[in-house]
Design an enzyme around this catalytic site. Structure first.
Site, mmCIF file in Angstrom:
data_model
loop_
_atom_site.group_PDB
_atom_site.id
_atom_site.type_symbol
_atom_site.label_atom_id
_atom_site.label_comp_id
_atom_site.label_asym_id
_atom_site.label_seq_id
_atom_site.Cartn_x
_atom_site.Cartn_y
_atom_site.Cartn_z
ATOM 1 N N LYS A 1 -8.272 14.153 4.963
ATOM 2 C CA LYS A 1 -7.477 12.928 4.959
ATOM 3 C C LYS A 1 -6.420 13.083 6.033
ATOM 4 O O LYS A 1 -6.253 14.178 6.578
ATOM 5 C CB LYS A 1 -6.826 12.693 3.587
ATOM 6 C CG LYS A 1 -6.077 13.923 3.025
ATOM 7 C CD LYS A 1 -5.538 13.645 1.608
ATOM 8 C CE LYS A 1 -6.542 13.928 0.516
ATOM 9 N NZ LYS A 1 -6.572 12.917 -0.537
ATOM 10 N N ARG A 2 -5.711 11.981 6.383
ATOM 11 C CA ARG A 2 -4.639 12.117 7.362
ATOM 12 C C ARG A 2 -3.673 13.220 6.924
ATOM 13 O O ARG A 2 -3.439 13.418 5.732
ATOM 14 C CB ARG A 2 -3.911 10.781 7.533
ATOM 15 C CG ARG A 2 -4.709 9.756 8.326
ATOM 16 C CD ARG A 2 -4.978 10.238 9.742
ATOM 17 N NE ARG A 2 -3.777 10.195 10.520
ATOM 18 C CZ ARG A 2 -3.444 9.230 11.362
ATOM 19 N NH1 ARG A 2 -4.271 8.220 11.561
ATOM 20 N NH2 ARG A 2 -2.316 9.249 12.017
ATOM 21 N N LYS B 1 -14.806 8.487 -3.696
ATOM 22 C CA LYS B 1 -16.030 8.798 -2.951
ATOM 23 C C LYS B 1 -16.563 10.181 -3.332
ATOM 24 O O LYS B 1 -17.766 10.382 -3.501
ATOM 25 C CB LYS B 1 -15.757 8.732 -1.434
ATOM 26 C CG LYS B 1 -15.368 7.330 -0.961
ATOM 27 C CD LYS B 1 -14.792 7.309 0.455
ATOM 28 C CE LYS B 1 -14.111 5.964 0.706
ATOM 29 N NZ LYS B 1 -13.298 5.942 1.944
ATOM 30 N N THR C 1 -8.578 6.682 -1.886
ATOM 31 C CA THR C 1 -9.903 6.113 -2.130
ATOM 32 C C THR C 1 -10.980 7.171 -1.926
ATOM 33 O O THR C 1 -12.068 7.064 -2.479
ATOM 34 C CB THR C 1 -10.171 4.907 -1.203
ATOM 35 O OG1 THR C 1 -9.702 5.226 0.117
ATOM 36 C CG2 THR C 1 -9.441 3.680 -1.700
ATOM 37 N N HIS D 1 0.808 -1.235 0.000
ATOM 38 C CA HIS D 1 0.000 0.000 0.000
ATOM 39 C C HIS D 1 0.834 1.274 0.000
ATOM 40 O O HIS D 1 0.279 2.358 0.178
ATOM 41 C CB HIS D 1 -0.909 0.043 1.232
ATOM 42 C CG HIS D 1 -1.979 -0.990 1.232
ATOM 43 N ND1 HIS D 1 -3.225 -0.781 0.677
ATOM 44 C CD2 HIS D 1 -1.986 -2.246 1.707
ATOM 45 C CE1 HIS D 1 -3.955 -1.866 0.836
ATOM 46 N NE2 HIS D 1 -3.225 -2.783 1.462
ATOM 47 N N LYS E 1 0.952 14.392 1.289
ATOM 48 C CA LYS E 1 -0.397 14.719 0.802
ATOM 49 C C LYS E 1 -0.559 16.228 0.555
ATOM 50 O O LYS E 1 -1.536 16.673 -0.019
ATOM 51 C CB LYS E 1 -1.451 14.226 1.787
ATOM 52 C CG LYS E 1 -1.491 12.692 1.939
ATOM 53 C CD LYS E 1 -2.507 12.284 3.000
ATOM 54 C CE LYS E 1 -2.458 10.790 3.332
ATOM 55 N NZ LYS E 1 -3.153 9.942 2.331
HETATM 56 C C1 26M Z 1 3.112 1.445 10.898
HETATM 57 C C2 26M Z 1 3.654 1.326 12.154
HETATM 58 C C3 26M Z 1 2.866 1.503 13.272
HETATM 59 C C4 26M Z 1 1.545 1.795 13.089
HETATM 60 C C5 26M Z 1 1.012 1.928 11.835
HETATM 61 C C6 26M Z 1 1.805 1.762 10.731
HETATM 62 C C7 26M Z 1 1.226 1.893 9.403
HETATM 63 C C8 26M Z 1 -0.145 1.968 9.255
HETATM 64 C C9 26M Z 1 -0.697 2.100 8.025
HETATM 65 C C10 26M Z 1 2.017 1.965 8.281
HETATM 66 C C11 26M Z 1 1.460 2.084 7.036
HETATM 67 C C12 26M Z 1 0.102 2.159 6.914
HETATM 68 O O1 26M Z 1 -0.552 2.241 5.776
HETATM 69 C C13 26M Z 1 -0.130 2.526 4.539
HETATM 70 C C14 26M Z 1 -1.374 3.105 3.960
HETATM 71 O O2 26M Z 1 -2.285 3.474 4.689
HETATM 72 N N1 26M Z 1 -1.481 3.172 2.668
HETATM 73 C C15 26M Z 1 -2.678 3.723 2.036
HETATM 74 O O3 26M Z 1 -3.465 2.641 1.559
HETATM 75 C C16 26M Z 1 -4.636 3.075 0.913
HETATM 76 C C17 26M Z 1 -5.432 1.843 0.542
HETATM 77 O O4 26M Z 1 -4.770 1.102 -0.418
HETATM 78 C C18 26M Z 1 -4.283 3.920 -0.293
HETATM 79 O O5 26M Z 1 -5.476 4.374 -0.874
HETATM 80 C C19 26M Z 1 -3.419 5.107 0.121
HETATM 81 O O6 26M Z 1 -2.990 5.809 -1.027
HETATM 82 C C20 26M Z 1 -2.216 4.618 0.894
HETATM 83 O O7 26M Z 1 -1.495 5.707 1.445
#
Ligand code: 26M
Length: 824
Positions: A556-557, A671, A667, A363, A562
Site C-alpha cells: 500500500k502507499r 481483496k 480496500t 475519505h 499505515k
Molecule cells: C491532495 C493534494 C494533492 C494531491 C493529492 C491529494 C490527495 C489525494 C488523495 C489527498 C487525499 C487523498 O485521498 C484520501 C484517500 O486516499 N483516502 C483513502 O480512501 C480509500 C477509499 O475510500 C480508503 O480505503 C482509505 O482508507 C483512505 O485512506
C-alpha cells in the site's frame, strides 16, 4: 445469459482471429510475419474495442431515450489498471480469444502483459472509483465518470541502492481505449474580474469577465459491465490552448516564443497527476486542475439537461453528482454560478437545486489531508467563485445564528472561512453545506466523522444528513481476473458463475469446508499463486524465496499512519531472535517471507526513509547464512494495480496495521481475504466489518482501540510512557549500524522514541509481536489454517462494490437500473 445473444464483430474464434489479422495488416500496417507480442496486444485490444463500441453507443442512446436519471461520479483519480483482460472477461470472450491467440502463436497471458496500466490515481481513493465504475455498469445504472486525462499518471518507482527513484509515467503512446472527441470541447475561464450591474427589473447581476481561457477536450473511455450489454462512459478532460495550435497573430508578429509558451501553459493543466496520497499541498496548479475539470464536467452535464427542455427545478430528478472527496467541491459553487449568473434563477431556488444534486464522500480524518485553499489564491484565480463562497457562508452562518443564538465559538468552528493569516476556505465545510448527504466509507470512520471533525454539523443539520456506506471491491477484477483458478473452483461448488454478480452466493462454500478433494485443490491453487510470485521476486530482486514459507505481505502507499515502520521493526526483531538461537532451536522455526511494496510521495521524507530501511534490512537478512530460508525481506518495486493482481492471490497473511482511527476503510484488506489470505490488523477501518462478517477466530486483531488513542498520545507528550523493551532492542541494533549508516534512519527512530510517537508504534509493538507469534503457531496447523481461509472467503459476500453501489443508488442518488432486454 446475454453472452449467448451478443452480436458482431466476432461470434467465434475464427471471427476473432480474422479481426486480429485485419487489425495487424491494416490498422497497424504490419505483416503477420513480423507480428510480435506488442503488435498482437494492439490488434487484440483493437478487436475488443470494436466489440465494445457498438454496445457503448446503444447504451447511451437507450439511457437518453429512457430519460433516466444519471449519476455523475466526479473523481480526480481513476486507477483503472489494464483494460484488455477486463474487457474480454466482461463480454465473456476470453476463452475464445485465448484459443484464437494460441492459433496465431501467442500465449494470452503474455499478450495481456503488454498493456501499460492506466495509473491515473494514487491509491485507495482512485481504485475505489474504478471499482465503482465496474459495478455501476454491471448493475446497469446510467452513470458517467468524469476525471482528468493526465499525460503522466502516478510516477513509476525504481529502487536504486535501496532508495526510491521516481520516473515519469508516460502512458499515452498507444492507448486504444480512449476516443478523442474533438467536437466536445468547453472553454474554461481563469482570472479576470467581476462586473456588477443592474438589469431592467432592478436586480443586481454579476458577470465574470476578462482573464484567460483554456480549452477542455473530451476523451471518452468505454466501461463495459460484466455479463450485460450496458457499457457506460468515463469522460476524461484534456487541456489545450484555446486558440488551437498556437496563436498565429503572435507568431506572425514575431512573438513565437510567447505563443508556444501560451500553448504549453494551457497543456500543463492536465499534464500530471499530483502524487500525494492523504496529503494536501496548496499549489495553484492543483487548484487550476480542480476548477478546469469541474467546470468542463458541469458544462457538459448542464448542456445535456438543457436539451431535455425541462424546468430547472427538475434538475435533481435527472442528475445526481457524487463528489469523491473534497477535490471537486468547486462544482457546488460552479453550479450555483451557472444557475444564478447565467440562467437568472433566484439565489434560494438555485441553492435548493444545488444541495439536492450533490452528495459528498469523505475519505479521511487525517488533518493534513483536509483541503484548504487560501482566500487570496481563489480571489485571484476565480474571483466570482470567491464571492459566491462568501455568500453561501453568510447565509449558512445566519441560519446557524438563528438556530443557536449567541454562539460565536460555534460560528467560528463551522464557518467555511477559517480566520487565519491568510484566510482559508475549508473545502470540507463547503462540501457539507452544499450537499444533501455526506458519507464515510466504513462504520468506524463514519462514526468518527460524526463525533469529531464534523460533529457541529450533525447538531446543525441533524443526524440524517450523515451516513455510512462501507466500501467494496469488484469481484470481477479482484477474484475472477486476478485468480482465475480459484474463481473456477468456486464456480464449480456454488452453481456456476452467479457469485460474480451476487457475491453472497459465496456462502455455499461453507458446505465444502471439510471436502477433502476441494480442500486439496484450494491449497494447490494458493501454492501455484505463491510459485508465480516467487518467480517474480527472483526475477526482479534476485532473492530466492521458498513458496512453502509463510508469505507475509504489506502493499500500500507508504505512510506513517499505515505503520510500515512497525512491520520492518518487527522483522528486525524476528531476525535478532533467530540470530540469538542455537542452530537446533532455529531448525524448529517457521520460514517466513516479509514482502513490502508501495510508493512514497516524492516529498515525504519519512516515508522514503522507511523504504530505505526495508531495503537495507533485506540486504542483511537475505544474505545471512545463519538465517537461510527462515526469514527473507523483500521490497517489490513499483506496486500498482497489475502487480496487485499477482501479489494479492499469493498472500498467506497481509498486514492492515494502521493506528486505530486513522485508516478510513482500506480496500486491499477485502481483496486479500477474498483471495484466501488471512489478515493481521488493528481495529480500524473496514477491518472491523470484516471481523464481524468472517468471525473473530479468522482474523488476527491486535493493538489499542481508537477510543484510547487520545489518552495514549497525551501520555507520550507528558513523559508518562516508557518505550517497549523489544522495540528499544531493535533501535539499538539500528544504531549499531547493522543495517547501514544509522544516520539514515535517525528520523524514523526518533519520531517514535523522542518525538511523541504520534502513531503509537511503541504502544502497539508488544501486542503486534505476540499476535505474529500466534500467526506462526496457526500456520503450523495447515489444515486448520485452510479451514479459516475457506470459511473467510465464504463469508465475504458483503464486500462486493455491487452492494456498496446499490446502497449509494438507493440512499443517496435515488437512481434505478435501466434494465435491458437481453434478447434484443
Ligand atoms: C491532495 C493534494 C494533492 C494531491 C493529492 C491529494 C490527495 C489525494 C488523495 C489527498 C487525499 C487523498 O485521498 C484520501 C484517500 O486516499 N483516502 C483513502 O480512501 C480509500 C477509499 O475510500 C480508503 O480505503 C482509505 O482508507 C483512505 O485512506
Amino acid at each position: 445469459a446475454w453472452l449467448k445473444h451478443q452480436t458482431s464483430p466476432f461470434k467465434d474464434k475464427d471471427g476473432f482471429e480474422r479481426e486480429v489479422v485485419r487489425h495487424v495488416e491494416t490498422t497497424l500496417a504490419r505483416s503477420l510475419y513480423n507480428c510480435d507480442e506488442s503488435a498482437a496486444y494492439a490488434a487484440c485490444a483493437l478487436a475488443f474495442r470494436d466489440r465494445l463500441i457498438l454496445e457503448w453507443n446503444r447504451t447511451q442512446q437507450r439511457q437518453t431515450f429512457a430519460d433516466s436519471k444519471r449519476v455523475y461520479y466526479l473523481s480526480l483519480e481513476f486507477l483503472m489498471g489494464r483494460a484488455l483482460d477486463n474487457a474480454m472477461l466482461n463480454v465473456g470472450q476470453k476463452d475464445l480469444a485465448k484459443a484464437g491467440l494460441a492459433e496465431l502463436g501467442f500465449r494470452i497471458e503474455d499478450v495481456i502483459q503488454q498493456e501499460h496500466d492506466a495509473a491515473l490515481g494514487n491509491g485507495g481513493l482512485g481504485r475505489l472509483a474504478a471499482c465503482f465504475l465496474d459495478s455501476l455498469a454491471s448493475l446497469n445504472y446510467p452513470a458517467w465518470g468524469y476525471g482528468l486525462r493526465y499525460r503522466y499518471g502516478i510516477f513509476k518507482q525504481e529502487i536504486i541502492d535501496g532508495y526510491q527513484v521516481e520516473v515519469p509515467d508516460y502512458w499515452l503512446d498507444f492507448n486504444p481505449w480512449e476516443f478523442p472527441r474533438h467536437d466536445v470541447t468547453v472553454d474554461i475561464q481563469f482570472y479576470g474580474h467581476v462586473v456588477k450591474s443592474t438589469d431592467e427589473s432592478g436586480k443586481t447581476v454579476c458577470r465574470w469577465e476578462g482573464g484567460e481561457t483554456v480549452k477542455a477536450v473530451a476523451y471518452d473511455v468505454p466501461i463495459p459491465g460484466y455479463d450485460t450489454p450496458t457499457t457506460n462512459n468515463l469522460r476524461l478532460w484534456s487541456s489545450k490552448a484555446a486558440s488551437g495550435e498556437f496563436d498565429f497573430q503572435k507568431f506572425n508578429s514575431g512573438d513565437y516564443e510567447s505563443s508556444v509558451a501560451d500553448q504549453q501553459r494551457a497543456e500543463t493543466i492536465s499534464a500530471v497527476l499530483y502524487p500525494n496520497d492523504n496529503l494536501d499541498r496548496g499549489k495553484e496548479l492543483r487548484l487550476k486542475q480542480q476548477y478546469f475539470w469541474v467546470a468542463a464536467s458541469l458544462y457538459d452535464i448542464v448542456r445535456r439537461f438543457k436539451k431535455s427542455k425541462r424546468p430547472w427545478k427538475e434538475f435533481p430528478d435527472k442528475v445526481a453528482i457524487q463528489l469523491n472527496d473534497t477535490h471537486p467541491t468547486l462544482a457546488i459553487v460552479e453550479l450555483q454560478r451557472i444557475l444564478v449568473d447565467l440562467e437568472g434563477l433566484e439565489w434560494d431556488e438555485a441553492w435548493n437545486i444545488v444541495v439536492n444534486t450533490f452528495g459528498y464522500t469523505n475519505h479521511t480524518v487525517l488533518p493534513e489531508a483536509l483541503e484548504k485553499w487560501s482566500v487570496p489564491l481563489i480571489q485571484h484565480l476565480l474571483p466570482r467563485h470567491l464571492q459566491i463562497i462568501y455568500d453561501v457562508n453568510l447565509f449558512f452562518l445566519q441560519s446557524v445564528e438563528r438556530q443557536f443564538p449567541n454562539n460565536r465559538d460555534l460560528l467560528r468552528e463551522v464557518s467555511i472561512i477559517e480566520e487565519s493569516q491568510p484566510k482559508m476556505v475549508r473545502m470540507a465545510h463547503l462540501a457539507i453545506v452544499g450537499s444533501h448527504k455526506v458519507n464515510g466509507v466504513a462504520e468506524l470512520h463514519s462514526d468518527l466523522i460524526k463525533t469529531t471533525i464534523f460533529k457541529d454539523f450533525v447538531e446543525i443539520f441533524g443526524p440524517d444528513k450523515f451516513t455510512n456506506v462501507t466500501n467494496g471491491i469488484t469481484p470481477r477484477r479482484w477474484l475472477h481476473q486476478a485468480n482465475p483458478r480459484l474463481s473456477e473452483l468456486i464456480a464449480s461448488k456454488t452453481g456456476g458463475k452467479g457469485f460474480l454478480t451476487d457475491l453472497t452466493l459465496l456462502s455455499k462454500l461453507e458446505l465444502y469446508v471439510d471436502d477433502k478433494e476441494f480442500r486439496k485443490e484450494w491449497a494447490e491453487i494458493k501454492y501455484a499463486n505463491k510459485v508465480r510470485l516467487a518467480k517474480h521476486i527472483k526475477a526482479t530482486t534476485g532473492v530466492t524465496v521458498s513458496p512453502s514459507a509463510l508469505f507475509d505481505v504489506q502493499v500500500k502507499r507508504i505512510h506513517e499512519y499505515k505503520r510500515q515502520q512497525m512491520n520492518i521493526f518487527g522483522a528486525i526483531h524476528r531476525y535478532l531472535t533467530l540470530k540469538a538461537m542455537t542452530p537446533e532451536e532455529r531448525q524448529k522455526q517457521l520460514p517466513r517471507v516479509s514482502i513490502f511494496g508501495g510508493k512514497a510521495a516524492p516529498g515525504y521524507w519519512m516515508a522514503k526513509q522507511i523504504i530505505h530501511l526495508i531495503n537495507n534490512v533485506g540486504a542483511v537478512v537475505n544474505n545471512d547464512k545463519d538465517i537461510g530460508d527462515l526469514l527473507k525481506v523483500v521490497f517489490l518495486e513499483d506496486y500498482n494495480v497489475s502487480k496487485a493482481e499477482m501479489i494479492i492471490p499469493a498472500s498467506d497473511i497481509s498486514e492492515h496495521i494502521s493506528t486505530a482511527g486513522t485508516e478510513a476503510s482500506g480496500t486491499s484488506n477485502m481483496k486479500f481475504v477474498l483471495n484466501g489470505g488471512l489478515i493481521i490488523g488493528t481495529c480500524d477501518g473496514a477491518n472491523i466489518e470484516i471481523t464481524r462478517e468472517i468471525g473473530e477466530n479468522n482474523i488476527f486483531l491486535f493493538g489499542n482501540l481508537a477510543e484510547d488513542v487520545e489518552e495514549l498520545r497525551h501520555a507520550h507528550l507528558y513523559g508518562q510512557h516508557t518505550i517497549d523493551a523489544d522495540l528499544a532492542r531493535v533501535f539499538d541494533e539500528i544504531e549499531r549500524g547493522t543495517f547501514g549508516n544509522p544516520q539514515d534512519f535517525a528520523g524514523m527512530v526518533s519520531a517514535v522514541r523522542d518525538h511523541g510517537d504520534y502513531y503509537l508504534v511503541s504502544d502497539d509493538f508488544h501486542s503486534y509481536l505476540e499476535t505474529h507469534a500466534l500467526v506462526d503457531e496457526a500456520y503450523r496447523d495447515q489444515e486448520q489454517w485452510l479451514t479459516k481461509c475457506i470459511t473467510s472467503v465464504a463469508r465475504m459476500g458483503f464486500f462486493s462494490s455491487d452492494r456498496c453501489i446499490n446502497e449509494y443508488a438507493e440512499g443517496i442518488w435515488n437512481i434505478e437500473p435501466l434494465v435491458v432486454d437481453r434478447d434484443k
